[in-house]
Motif scaffolding. Structure first.
Motif, PDB file in Angstrom:
ATOM      1  N   PRO C 132       0.815  -1.221   0.000  1.00 60.57           N
ATOM      2  CA  PRO C 132       0.000   0.000   0.000  1.00 60.57           C
ATOM      3  C   PRO C 132       0.846   1.267   0.000  1.00 60.57           C
ATOM      4  CG  PRO C 132      -0.442  -1.360   1.971  1.00 60.57           C
ATOM      5  CD  PRO C 132       0.605  -2.053   1.195  1.00 60.57           C
ATOM      6  N   VAL C 133       2.147   1.132   0.256  1.00 55.33           N
ATOM      7  CA  VAL C 133       2.996   2.325   0.240  1.00 55.33           C
ATOM      8  C   VAL C 133       4.022   2.270  -0.895  1.00 55.33           C
ATOM      9  CG1 VAL C 133       2.724   2.785   2.695  1.00 55.33           C
ATOM     10  CG2 VAL C 133       4.634   1.369   1.927  1.00 55.33           C
ATOM     11  N   SER C 134       3.765   1.441  -1.900  1.00 54.05           N
ATOM     12  CA  SER C 134       4.707   1.346  -3.012  1.00 54.05           C
ATOM     13  C   SER C 134       4.651   2.629  -3.834  1.00 54.05           C
ATOM     14  CB  SER C 134       4.349   0.151  -3.882  1.00 54.05           C
ATOM     15  OG  SER C 134       5.201   0.140  -4.998  1.00 54.05           O
ATOM     16  N   GLU C 135       5.729   3.383  -3.784  1.00 53.43           N
ATOM     17  CA  GLU C 135       5.679   4.746  -4.311  1.00 53.43           C
ATOM     18  C   GLU C 135       5.555   4.804  -5.825  1.00 53.43           C
ATOM     19  OE1 GLU C 135       9.080   6.124  -1.499  1.00 53.43           O
ATOM     20  OE2 GLU C 135       7.809   7.835  -1.987  1.00 53.43           O
ATOM     21  N   ALA C 138       2.100   5.304  -7.517  1.00 54.17           N
ATOM     22  CA  ALA C 138       1.381   6.580  -7.581  1.00 54.17           C
ATOM     23  C   ALA C 138       1.507   7.243  -8.959  1.00 54.17           C
ATOM     24  CB  ALA C 138       1.834   7.498  -6.458  1.00 54.17           C
ATOM     25  N   TYR C 164      -4.146  -3.766  -8.589  1.00 50.70           N
ATOM     26  CA  TYR C 164      -4.003  -3.955  -7.143  1.00 50.70           C
ATOM     27  C   TYR C 164      -5.323  -4.379  -6.522  1.00 50.70           C
ATOM     28  CZ  TYR C 164       0.438  -1.628  -7.818  1.00 50.70           C
ATOM     29  OH  TYR C 164       1.689  -1.330  -8.238  1.00 50.70           O
ATOM     30  N   ARG C 196       4.788  13.487  -0.291  1.00 50.38           N
ATOM     31  CA  ARG C 196       4.679  12.424   0.705  1.00 50.38           C
ATOM     32  C   ARG C 196       5.076  12.969   2.056  1.00 50.38           C
ATOM     33  NH1 ARG C 196      10.256   9.095  -0.894  1.00 50.38           N
ATOM     34  NH2 ARG C 196      11.651  10.464   0.251  1.00 50.38           N
ATOM     35  N   LEU C 229      -1.422   6.943  -1.465  1.00 49.44           N
ATOM     36  CA  LEU C 229      -0.661   5.837  -0.875  1.00 49.44           C
ATOM     37  C   LEU C 229      -0.737   5.896   0.645  1.00 49.44           C
ATOM     38  CD1 LEU C 229       2.726   6.115  -2.841  1.00 49.44           C
ATOM     39  CD2 LEU C 229       0.819   4.598  -3.341  1.00 49.44           C
ATOM     40  N   ARG C 234      -4.343  -0.651  -0.585  1.00 45.43           N
ATOM     41  CA  ARG C 234      -3.627  -0.703  -1.857  1.00 45.43           C
ATOM     42  C   ARG C 234      -3.398   0.725  -2.345  1.00 45.43           C
ATOM     43  NH1 ARG C 234      -9.046  -2.962  -4.520  1.00 45.43           N
ATOM     44  NH2 ARG C 234      -9.432  -3.293  -2.319  1.00 45.43           N
ATOM     45  N   PRO C 235      -2.463   0.899  -3.260  1.00 45.45           N
ATOM     46  CA  PRO C 235      -2.341   2.208  -3.905  1.00 45.45           C
ATOM     47  C   PRO C 235      -3.572   2.385  -4.773  1.00 45.45           C
ATOM     48  CG  PRO C 235      -0.410   0.828  -4.346  1.00 45.45           C
ATOM     49  CD  PRO C 235      -1.454  -0.065  -3.757  1.00 45.45           C
TER      50      PRO C 235
END
Ligand SMILES: Cc1cc2nc3c(=O)[nH]c(=O)nc-3n(C[C@H](O)[C@H](O)[C@H](O)COP(=O)(O)OP(=O)(O)OC[C@H]3O[C@@H](n4cnc5c(N)ncnc54)[C@H](O)[C@@H]3O)c2cc1C
Ligand code: FES
Ligand code: FES
Lengths: 773, 155, 302
Positions: C132-135, C138, C164, C196, C229, C234-235
């Motif tokens: 969920p924080v995979s940059e 975005a 996702y 971020r 994110l 999930r993103p």
């Protein structure tokens, strides 16, 4: 001793062993070669907090192919500790904390060692545990060490085992109650600091090899080889003379490589195998789970101020969560008590320092950190007091700070010191102003804060030092000392001092890695205040060595010694103008017979009663910090823009080295203030890697760093120098905390200052403001 | 599973038999005896194990040994030539880029990668290039300065 | 070979597996069809960690970095950008075509992890790691990226917005391989912002993050994209909020978009950031990002 600023003393001089480190030449414990004989050790650590346990499958594991030896607490039950033996080498039946060693194995390969341990099943039966200060002190809390009274060293501590008080140090002067009752302003607050990890980049480990029947050699990166020799030998019922510790380069210690942690297990398992070297090297996760933590602090501080701006009284209670062992923290507690009122001449003081047992990992102090945490409380408190009274925090500090001549402790008169210069110079470095509160651009506000610090330097009975210098044709000038360089520039200092005293070029001088084999079995050298004690020993040794050289030449030349001197590596006669290179002298001597070998030793021994646990107060290191921060008022995001740190080092023998230390302290200060916090679940650490336990990177560095060296000579130190590396970060956190307050109007009393804490405080502030409207 | 692999390291070609699950860090230290790259975490966080792989800085703890087949690798040992220290190494000595020194080999490798791309980096660029290298001693400021001075000293 | 044997593992604890470097997708497919548990190996930055910790126990690792075409990068002003699955993240930082035409991708990649990680991490592996924080997700979501996926059953395309599934799950089947990612062409006057908030300023411990992208057509600011994110499992994109911004959004419309976002996220507590805090943080980041985009686009010469 006079202060001289010529030759190499006081000139920039980088680390002597730096070259090895920079070219990758092996020098750390993990780099040493031992060939195919090498065995590999692994440790089984408890994953649970307080519990009863049984191990199943031990015998099968022992018989596993490739296993050379395996020990559990049932095979070897012994206790461990420098002063109080409140730890077990291997647990039996009861696990007191997650991370406690349950078994150790040595095998032909790491895989084989791991496979053997994997065959052991641990059956836990959970017991009620106490993991924080409050629950440990609660009325019906289970005692962590119900049998403490039977431990060796119990007579050395002020403990109440049944209520988890592991040790207490207190000190009073004047009448605090009375002074508070008549004070114009009285302020009372509680401050806390989270437990941390030392987290040296090099994890713990070493190599041990049995020698013949009873002997053992250990190659280790400890900061305190003599202490470790004593503790390990006692735990394993060995004669200390049979245990030899050879030190390696240390990849960072910060206090974690002083007291024995896993080294005892390495020694124990190596004794079980036949003269084969055994290596132990912890993984990062094990380092996080099973080596020391630093204790969490809770400080309850009350101060009183009169209407003249004098701080008239302080009452402070410092409680420390030391986990399941207080041993490594004992020495620190007296220092905390001495520092506990802050760097102020407060006539009435009541300071209490309590170590509280819990079912957590044993605690060990970290590089000046406990004193830094004390200042986190006191130095924010002083700012709060200043605001309450409507005076400038700087003016309040200047009015009350401790000065040379103040007598605050029995038998100790404060020496001249640079405290005021430290705070003034840091304030100047970041242009701190008494009146400007905050600057805001959009949602981002900035503010500046100050703090001072003092950190007691004790001479403990362990604080002795010996230095041996040998000059010969082959190795020129070799030096044997009993301290260890952990990155603080100790070896560089030694080289400089010798080079200066003997007037030898630096390249001639080699400092040997410290080896306990060079010393008597009862030698107890120090691990802090090194520079000071080694310096004193070296000055003796160099004087003697110089005398020997000159006397040799005086006989050779048939000239009185008083005519002779050493200048830039040559013996010269002021009378006859004869000169002779010391190199030639060492290689050829008189030309007849063997060339000479000169050897001289110096010893420094403090005059402190050996049986007392407490050391004698020798001096205070003083520091000043000033911070500028930017805070996003909507998100709580915090950036340290500038941080100035000043330290009074007496005399900067190696000014660039001192600045390097200060800059390091500044970064560590930022890291500990903003980022670091060990967390636990049911007593087991959940911060087990650098992802869950972040430490500062270059992205978190303040944009500007100002290291400031203040020099008010210490009359008793070598060249007037005072020890620094243990004290550099004292005041950094509070300066940042005070700056955050100025930027935001909210006061964070818990370390670390996380964005969420700022956000929450800002929310509360907003609600209060609304409520008032 | 075994793999016969060939790569060059610090200019020398080596043939090795490695296992699938061995890391490049392990092979460099264990089989080749080069102790410059260090173990610090094995999770890619600390950069102590940094090496150049085909000219780019990588964490050798997260490269499998068989992946290095055919590659060109450089460790800190390859930095100095003919016993002459590399300007970066000299600069680290002169400007206190080393405290305990454990991070230094990785820092040097990151610096080398940066300088081969940007001959005169700004401070900000150096900071960015070093975010993957932890230094617990907090020597960042002096490390950055060492790199900056070294970059200026080069033509 | 001389074996010095002087250090133990130190590096550690990867349980044994077979490393295989297939030459073709078909060869890879044969392994994927077999019984042994197989994992695809990109840069290994996530996978090797998961093997170390025992979360993953593959018998075979298929190194997909050398498959034909996997390192290709192609840009065409009409057709857009094709990034092979094994292109590394550092290329997103350095590549000229990226800087010029997909600046948001460049901007995000530059902040992502470290040079060491970026040099190894692959586009395919990074997208497949459905944190969920995979940059990277975005900007990729903003650019309407489509994953092209191969399996022995054939090829298919999965828009990233459907890729996702939450809780580290993706739409990929166990035997599927991402071959490349396609990003459509965007007009010149496109502008995007990535913001971020993280506890450590290199990106560790993300509280929340948002990417916003739009382009300008005459006076209208259009084709808004919002990706968030750290605030859901999930993103994800928030299309309703994007729609609220269409045109030249007024302050009220921005507020309404933010309100919609707040309704459509489901943050969870982390030990360093509570859910309510993540919400609040996202709101601030997103507002700043939207206002930035409006301002930048409006100041562009028409
Ligand atoms: C030290 C460190 C710092 C980090 N910092 C950040 C950060 O700041 N921000 C951030 O967003 N991320 C960060 N990450 C995460 C990092 O971005 C990912 O680990 C990395 O990008 C994953 O890519 P990879 O190629 O290494 O994947 P791998 O680890 O090789 O693979 C990941 C997953 O994808 C699968 N896979 C690989 N290739 C394919 C393919 N072609 N088709 C289908 N499936 C495939 C693998 O089987 C595996 O399940 C960090 C990681 C580390 C180690
Ligand atoms: S050991 Fe490779 S990054 Fe830490
Ligand atoms: S110098 Fe010690 S870790 Fe960098």
């Amino acid at each position: 001793m006079v202060m001289r600023k010529t030759h190499v003393i006081g000139k920039p001089f980088p680390l002597v062993e730096a070259q090895k480190k920079l070219t990758g030449v092996s020098c750390y414990a993990g780099d040493e070669r031992f060939g195919p004989e090498l065995l590999h050790a692994r440790i089984l650590f408890s994953e649970r907090g307080h519990a009863r346990f049984r191990l199943r499958g031990v015998e099968a594991a022992r018989k596993q192919e490739g296993v050379a030896a395996l020990l559990t607490g049932r095979d070897l039950h012994t206790r461990l500790g420098a002063v109080i033996e409140d730890r077990e080498l291997l647990a039996v039946d009861e696990v007191k904390y997650a991370g406690q060693p349950l078994a150790v194995v040595a095998a032909e390969s790491t895989e084989a060692a791991m496979q053997a341990l994997a065959m052991i099943q641990i059956e836990y039966e959970r017991l009620p545990g106490v993991y924080d200060i409050e629950s440990a002190l609660a009325p019906n809390a289970p005692p962590v060490h119900p049998h403490m009274a039977s431990y060796r060293g119990f007579d050395q501590v002020q403990a109440e085992p049944e209520r988890n008080l592991a040790h207490q140090v207190a000190f009073q002067r004047g009448d605090v109650e009375k002074a508070l009752a008549s004070a114009a302003f009285v302020l009372d607050h509680t401050y806390t600091a989270a437990p941390l990890q030392h987290a040296p980049m090099e994890t713990h480990g070493g190599v041990a090899q049995r020698q013949g029947k009873g002997g053992l050699i250990m190659w280790m990166h400890t900061q305190a080889p003599f202490l470790q020799r004593e503790v390990i030998a006692r735990a394993l019922h060995m004669d200390p003379k049979d245990l030899r510790i050879i030190t390696q380069c240390v990849g960072g210690s910060f206090g974690s490589k002083v007291f024995v942690s896993v080294e005892g297990l390495l020694a124990a398992i190596a004794r079980e195998v036949d003269n084969r070297p055994v290596r132990l090297h912890l993984t990062r996760e094990e380092e996080f789970r099973a080596v020391f933590m630093t204790p969490a602090m809770r400080a309850r501080v009350t101060m009183g101020l009169d209407d003249q701006g004098h701080i008239v009284a302080i009452r402070a209670i410092y409680d420390w969560n030391v986990g399941a062992s207080v041993d490594a923290f004992l020495m620190e507690m007296q220092r905390i008590a001495l520092a506990g009122a802050g760097p102020y001449a407060i006539p009435n003081a009541d300071i209490q320092v309590n170590a509280i047992y819990t079912h957590l990992l044993p605690a060990a102090p970290m590089r000046g950190l406990s004193i830094a945490q004390v200042h986190w409380a006191v130095e924010q408190h002083v700012d709060e007091l200043a605001e309450m009274a409507g005076v400038s925090p700087l003016a309040l500090r200047q009015r009350n700070l401790v000065k040379g001549g103040d007598q605050l402790f029995p038998n100790f008169v404060m020496h001249a010191n640079g405290l005021e210069s430290c705070v003034l110079e840091t304030a100047r470095a970041i242009d701190w102003q008494p009146d400007h509160q905050r600057e805001a651009s959009g949602a981002v506000a900035s503010g500046k804060g100050l703090a001072m610090g003092w950190s007691p330097i004790l001479v403990s009975p362990h604080c002795k030092s010996r230095a041996i210098i040998q000059c010969d044709g082959e190795n020129l000038c070799t030096v044997i000392v009993d301290g260890v360089d952990v990155g603080q520039g100790y070896y560089a200092f030694i080289t400089q001092l010798i080079s200066f005293e003997l007037n030898f070029p630096i390249e001639w001088i080699t400092v040997q890695p410290t080896d306990t084999g060079n010393y008597d079995s009862d030698w107890r050298a120090i691990y802090n205040n090194l520079l000071w004690s080694t310096g004193r020993a070296l000055l003796q040794a160099t004087a003697e060595l110089k005398r020997q050289i000159l006397s040799y030449v005086s006989e050779m030349w048939e000239e009185p010694m008083t005519n002779l001197d050493i200048v830039e590596g040559e013996v010269i006669s002021y009378a006859t103008k004869r000169r002779l290179s010391v190199l030639t002298l060492l290689q050829e001597g008189t030309g007849e017979g063997a060339p000479p070998v000169f050897r001289a030793a110096g010893v420094y021994e403090p005059e402190v009663k050996a049986e007392s646990l407490d050391g004698a107060l020798q001096s205070f290191a003083t520091t000043g910090y000033a911070a500028e921060v930017a805070v996003n008022l909507e998100t709580g995001d915090l950036t340290v823009l500038q941080l100035a740190g000043a330290a009074d080092v007496g005399h900067a023998i190696n000014p660039e080295g001192v600045k390097a230390q200060l800059k390091g302290g500044i970064i560590q200060g930022v890291s500990q203030t903003l980022l670091e916090e060990m967390r636990f679940k049911d007593g087991a650490p959940v911060t087990i890697d650098f992802m869950s336990y972040p430490i500062a990177t270059t992205a978190d560095m303040p944009q500007q760093i100002h290291p400031i060296v203040v020099e008010i000579p210490q009359s008793t130190g070598p060249y007037g120098a005072r020890d620094l590396s243990n004290h550099v970060l004292v005041g950094a956190s509070a300066a940042i905390g005070n700056a955050v307050y100025r930027a935001t109007g909210v006061r964070i009393r818990e370390l670390p200052i996380t964005p969420q804490r700022i956000y929450d405080a800002l929310q509360t502030q907003a609600k209060t403001v609304e409520g008032n409207c | 599973m075994k793999h016969d692999i060939t790569f060059t390291i610090n200019g020398e070609s080596v043939h090795l038999t490695v296992l699938s699950h061995q890391t490049l860090l392990e092979v460099i230290r264990n089989d080749l005896g080069l102790t410059g790259p260090k173990y610090g975490c094995s999770t890619g966080e600390c950069g102590a194990c940094s090496v150049l792989l085909d000219g780019e800085v990588v964490n050798s703890c997260l490269v499998l040994a068989p992946e290095a087949d055919g590659a060109e690798i450089m460790t800190v040992e390859g930095l100095s030539e003919d016993d002459e220290l590399h300007p970066l190494q000299k600069s680290f000595i002169d400007h206190h880029g080393v405290q305990c020194g454990y991070c230094a080999p990785g820092m040097l490798i990151s610096a080398k990668a940066l300088l081969s791309r940007t001959s005169r980096p700004h401070e900000e660029e150096i900071r960015e290039a070093l975010v993957g290298n932890l230094c617990r001693c907090g020597a960042y400021a002096d490390i950055i300065k060492s790199i900056q001075v070294a970059s200026r000293a080069r033509r | 070979m001389t074996r010095h044997a002087f250090i133990s593992m130190e590096t550690v604890f990867l349980k044994s597996f077979q490393y295989i470097r297939p030459e073709s997708l078909e060869e890879a497919g044969r392994f994927l069809a077999g019984d042994a548990p197989v994992k695809l190996l990109g840069g290994g930055n996530t996978l090797l960690l998961r093997i170390q910790s025992g979360e993953e126990e593959p018998a075979i690792l298929l190194d997909v970095k050398h498959l034909p075409g996997f390192k290709d990068v192609r840009y065409h002003h009409n057709q857009g950008l094709k990034l092979g699955a094994a292109v590394n993240l550092q290329h997103l930082v350095m590549g000229l075509e990226i800087r010029r035409h997909y600046a948001l991708l460049h901007q995000t990649a530059q902040k992502l992890a470290s040079p060491q990680v970026r040099n190894r991490a692959t586009i395919g592996g990074t997208l497949a790691w459905a944190s969920p924080v995979s940059e990277l997700a975005a900007p990729m979501l903003c650019y309407d990226a489509v994953c092209h996926v191969w399996s022995s059953r054939g090829l298919r395309e999965i828009p990233l917005s459907e890729f996702y599934l939450g809780d580290f799950q993706t739409a990929l089947a166990g035997d599927e391989i991402i071959t490349h990612v396609h990003l459509p062409a965007f007009p010149n006057r496109t502008y995007g912002v990535y913001r971020r908030q993280t506890v450590r300023h290199d990106g560790r411990r993300m509280i929340a993050a948002a990417a916003v992208l739009a382009y300008r057509r005459q006076q209208a600011l259009t084709h808004w994209r919002i990706a968030v994110l750290g605030v859901d499992d999930r993103p994800k994109r928030i299309p309703e909020a994007e729609a609220a911004l269409e045109g030249a959004p007024t302050e009220e419309e921005v507020d309404r978009a933010l309100h919609i976002v707040q309704e459509q996220i489901h943050p969870v507590d982390a030990d360093y950031a509570r859910a309510d805090y993540r919400r609040a943080s996202l709101n601030v980041l997103l507002r700043q990002a939207i206002l930035d985009v409006i301002q930048q686009l409006q100041s562009m010469r028409s």
